[in-house]
Design an enzyme around this catalytic site. Sequence first.
Site, PDB file in Angstrom:
ATOM      1  N   ARG A 132       2.950   5.620  -3.423  1.00  0.00           N
ATOM      2  CA  ARG A 132       4.198   6.896  -3.819  1.00  0.00           C
ATOM      3  C   ARG A 132       4.159   6.454  -5.320  1.00  0.00           C
ATOM      4  O   ARG A 132       4.391   7.702  -5.927  1.00  0.00           O
ATOM      5  CB  ARG A 132       4.611   5.734  -2.849  1.00  0.00           C
ATOM      6  CG  ARG A 132       5.133   6.891  -1.233  1.00  0.00           C
ATOM      7  CD  ARG A 132       6.036   5.971  -0.561  1.00  0.00           C
ATOM      8  NE  ARG A 132       5.875   6.745   0.746  1.00  0.00           N
ATOM      9  CZ  ARG A 132       5.341   6.404   1.639  1.00  0.00           C
ATOM     10  NH1 ARG A 132       4.097   5.595   1.677  1.00  0.00           N
ATOM     11  NH2 ARG A 132       5.301   6.608   3.029  1.00  0.00           N
ATOM     12  N   ARG A 192      -7.761  -3.422   9.837  1.00  0.00           N
ATOM     13  CA  ARG A 192      -6.776  -4.355   9.683  1.00  0.00           C
ATOM     14  C   ARG A 192      -7.487  -4.646  11.086  1.00  0.00           C
ATOM     15  O   ARG A 192      -7.216  -6.323  11.695  1.00  0.00           O
ATOM     16  CB  ARG A 192      -5.612  -3.456  10.955  1.00  0.00           C
ATOM     17  CG  ARG A 192      -5.449  -2.932   8.920  1.00  0.00           C
ATOM     18  CD  ARG A 192      -3.370  -2.628   9.144  1.00  0.00           C
ATOM     19  NE  ARG A 192      -3.180  -1.599   8.563  1.00  0.00           N
ATOM     20  CZ  ARG A 192      -2.653  -2.529   7.528  1.00  0.00           C
ATOM     21  NH1 ARG A 192      -2.717  -3.286   6.237  1.00  0.00           N
ATOM     22  NH2 ARG A 192      -2.547  -1.476   6.418  1.00  0.00           N
ATOM     23  N   ASP A 248       1.482  -1.505  11.900  1.00  0.00           N
ATOM     24  CA  ASP A 248       0.374  -1.481  11.247  1.00  0.00           C
ATOM     25  C   ASP A 248       0.360  -3.311  11.914  1.00  0.00           C
ATOM     26  O   ASP A 248      -1.483  -3.813  11.729  1.00  0.00           O
ATOM     27  CB  ASP A 248       0.525  -1.204  10.172  1.00  0.00           C
ATOM     28  CG  ASP A 248       0.495  -0.024   9.447  1.00  0.00           C
ATOM     29  OD1 ASP A 248      -0.050   1.174  10.656  1.00  0.00           O
ATOM     30  OD2 ASP A 248       0.397   0.099   8.223  1.00  0.00           O
ATOM     31  N   ARG A 274      -6.650   2.175  18.016  1.00  0.00           N
ATOM     32  CA  ARG A 274      -6.476   0.472  17.728  1.00  0.00           C
ATOM     33  C   ARG A 274      -5.905  -0.448  18.388  1.00  0.00           C
ATOM     34  O   ARG A 274      -6.504  -1.498  19.149  1.00  0.00           O
ATOM     35  CB  ARG A 274      -4.808   0.483  16.755  1.00  0.00           C
ATOM     36  CG  ARG A 274      -5.969   0.195  15.417  1.00  0.00           C
ATOM     37  CD  ARG A 274      -5.011  -0.565  13.791  1.00  0.00           C
ATOM     38  NE  ARG A 274      -4.952   0.269  12.988  1.00  0.00           N
ATOM     39  CZ  ARG A 274      -4.683  -0.100  11.845  1.00  0.00           C
ATOM     40  NH1 ARG A 274      -3.456   0.302  12.035  1.00  0.00           N
ATOM     41  NH2 ARG A 274      -5.347   0.352  10.460  1.00  0.00           N
ATOM     42  N   SER A 294       7.014   8.808  12.620  1.00  0.00           N
ATOM     43  CA  SER A 294       6.251   9.058  11.863  1.00  0.00           C
ATOM     44  C   SER A 294       6.959   9.144  10.548  1.00  0.00           C
ATOM     45  O   SER A 294       7.109  10.129   9.938  1.00  0.00           O
ATOM     46  CB  SER A 294       4.827   9.431  11.576  1.00  0.00           C
ATOM     47  OG  SER A 294       3.964  10.140  10.889  1.00  0.00           O
ATOM     48  N   LYS A 326       1.182  -1.206  -0.172  1.00  0.00           N
ATOM     49  CA  LYS A 326       0.442  -0.071   0.295  1.00  0.00           C
ATOM     50  C   LYS A 326       0.605   1.384   0.650  1.00  0.00           C
ATOM     51  O   LYS A 326       0.472   2.196  -1.043  1.00  0.00           O
ATOM     52  CB  LYS A 326      -0.337   0.101   1.327  1.00  0.00           C
ATOM     53  CG  LYS A 326      -1.997   1.042   1.303  1.00  0.00           C
ATOM     54  CD  LYS A 326      -3.661   0.596   1.871  1.00  0.00           C
ATOM     55  CE  LYS A 326      -2.923   0.323   3.780  1.00  0.00           C
ATOM     56  NZ  LYS A 326      -3.585   1.593   3.585  1.00  0.00           N
ATOM     57  N   SER A 327       2.025   1.474   1.380  1.00  0.00           N
ATOM     58  CA  SER A 327       2.338   2.309   0.743  1.00  0.00           C
ATOM     59  C   SER A 327       3.569   2.868  -0.668  1.00  0.00           C
ATOM     60  O   SER A 327       3.772   3.989  -1.044  1.00  0.00           O
ATOM     61  CB  SER A 327       4.032   2.695   1.930  1.00  0.00           C
ATOM     62  OG  SER A 327       3.306   2.277   3.223  1.00  0.00           O
ATOM     63  N   LYS A 347      -4.765   5.569  14.743  1.00  0.00           N
ATOM     64  CA  LYS A 347      -4.806   5.388  12.730  1.00  0.00           C
ATOM     65  C   LYS A 347      -5.641   5.486  12.693  1.00  0.00           C
ATOM     66  O   LYS A 347      -7.000   6.143  12.993  1.00  0.00           O
ATOM     67  CB  LYS A 347      -4.048   3.468  13.367  1.00  0.00           C
ATOM     68  CG  LYS A 347      -3.013   3.403  13.921  1.00  0.00           C
ATOM     69  CD  LYS A 347      -1.887   3.945  12.131  1.00  0.00           C
ATOM     70  CE  LYS A 347      -0.327   3.867  13.051  1.00  0.00           C
ATOM     71  NZ  LYS A 347       0.008   4.969  12.282  1.00  0.00           N
TER      72      LYS A 347
HETATM   73  C1  S3P Z   1       2.697   4.420   6.011  1.00  0.00           C
HETATM   74  C2  S3P Z   1       3.011   5.274   7.463  1.00  0.00           C
HETATM   75  C3  S3P Z   1       2.842   4.688   8.592  1.00  0.00           C
HETATM   76  C4  S3P Z   1       1.526   3.289   8.354  1.00  0.00           C
HETATM   77  C5  S3P Z   1       0.543   3.248   7.372  1.00  0.00           C
HETATM   78  C6  S3P Z   1       1.341   3.748   6.336  1.00  0.00           C
HETATM   79  C7  S3P Z   1       2.819   4.850   4.662  1.00  0.00           C
HETATM   80  O1  S3P Z   1       1.183   5.498   9.053  1.00  0.00           O
HETATM   81  O2  S3P Z   1       0.967   3.308   9.913  1.00  0.00           O
HETATM   82  O3  S3P Z   1      -0.583   2.110   7.360  1.00  0.00           O
HETATM   83  O4  S3P Z   1       2.910   5.232   4.330  1.00  0.00           O
HETATM   84  O5  S3P Z   1       3.607   5.960   5.157  1.00  0.00           O
HETATM   85  P1  S3P Z   1       2.434   6.923  10.312  1.00  0.00           P
HETATM   86  O6  S3P Z   1       3.533   7.094   9.238  1.00  0.00           O
HETATM   87  O7  S3P Z   1       1.547   7.161  10.583  1.00  0.00           O
HETATM   88  O8  S3P Z   1       3.034   6.019  11.490  1.00  0.00           O
END
Ligand code: S3P
Length: 446
Positions: free
Chosen positions: A33, A403, A327, A358, A174, A28-29, A354
């Site tokens: 991007r 989740r 996560d 959570r 973060s 997903k991340s 979150k």
């Molecule tokens: C993410 C960063 C995380 C994660 C989220 C995806 C990202 O959050 O919990 O599901 O893609 O940068 P935080 O950066 O707020 O911890």
Amino acid sequence: MSHQEIARPATAKRSSALKGTARMPGDKSISHRSFMFGGLASGETRITGLLEGEDVLRTGEAMKAMGARIEKHGDEWIIQGTGNGCLLEPRAPLDFGNAGTGSRLTMGLVGTYDMETTFIGDASLSKRPMARVLDPLREMGVQVLKSAPGDRMPLTLRGPRQAAPITYRVPMASAQVKSAVLLAGLNTPGVTTVIEAVITRDHTEKMLQGFGANLEVETDADGVRHIRIEGQGKLSGQTIAVPGDPSSAAFPLVAALLVPGSDILIENVLMNPTRTGLITTLLEMGAEIELLNQRNAGGEDVADLRVRSSELKGVTVPAERAPSMIDEYPVLAVAAAFAEGETLMQGLDELRVKESDRLAAVARGLETNGVDCSEGHDWLSVRGRPDGKGLGGGTVATHLDHRIAMSFLVMGFAAEKPVTVDDQSMIATSFPEFMGLMAELGAEID
Ligand code: S3P
């Protein structure tokens, strides 16, 4: 979206041994991007393996609303980007649905543009704190024209004629805040610096370098990272193969560990060390996880995981590990419910903000299903029942959190009594294939 209006419950039942092979959908991340940087870069970006979950598709829609051309041809997404500095003012509010990553990173991306952008989202996203991103943006000259109380969405940003570069020490672990500031730096003259005391997922840094940004990372003697990006440079379209999502792999992985007799193969899992804290923890608990076919794909480590049902033992998970498995705590808590002894998870303050709180959602879900646990401000302790006796039988409130839904369905595959979640719709935000994929492995869900 329909899932905000009609809740669709689901029930998972004790299942016989899980068998077979599951291929993971894209991370997903990296998918968010890929759409963002592809939409911004000059020329063409081609993406395969993209996660087609609702959250990511919203990011694609936002990039289209700001001038990118995004089309799907066969298995490939093809993007014609605007060029760095050339996003257009969107005509309507950008609707990010449930997606914290999409909205926060886009606030950074567009905040420094001399235009107005409005961000809206669902009930869960509208409760989440945005000050963590807006505060550094304000330092760069961005105005928050409107927001709901406490810097929440819906909110409208207006960028300055020319943004000011800053040096910003991220006050919490973060990746989203780090990334938002770096992306704001892309449209800012000079060098924007982000200081990160504890490493979080590093996809923004790696991918921006791949797209040609002048970005360097220096780690000092104390392990603190200094990330510098030079603004207003050229980004060029790339070809990206998105590796499979370790945060999604966590669900079949824990399910196979808990359901007796299971033996499965999970293919195509991203093994970037900023994302593998759950695997480290499960190995410490005695999990039989074998890393096969380890390889490098597009600059990232990837492996297939062979997972066999295992007798788990409780462990203490150190707070420093939290960023690399942030996560995965809900599903780790479910694994802990079947482990011998106590599992103590520390450093969990970020779990409070979150898609739901959570920590509270997990504790309530465990209690409703007969698990002995205690919750503190930033910790959770779970005392397990290795035979699963007496566990299950409850209905879990998911609070619009994918989740939480998937974690408690995993619990139901191994508990003595069925486990119901009050809504499964949100699973589509990150892992639309979850139900079908689990059923193919032999898991029982209605
Ligand atoms: C993410 C960063 C995380 C994660 C989220 C995806 C990202 O959050 O919990 O599901 O893609 O940068 P935080 O950066 O707020 O911890």
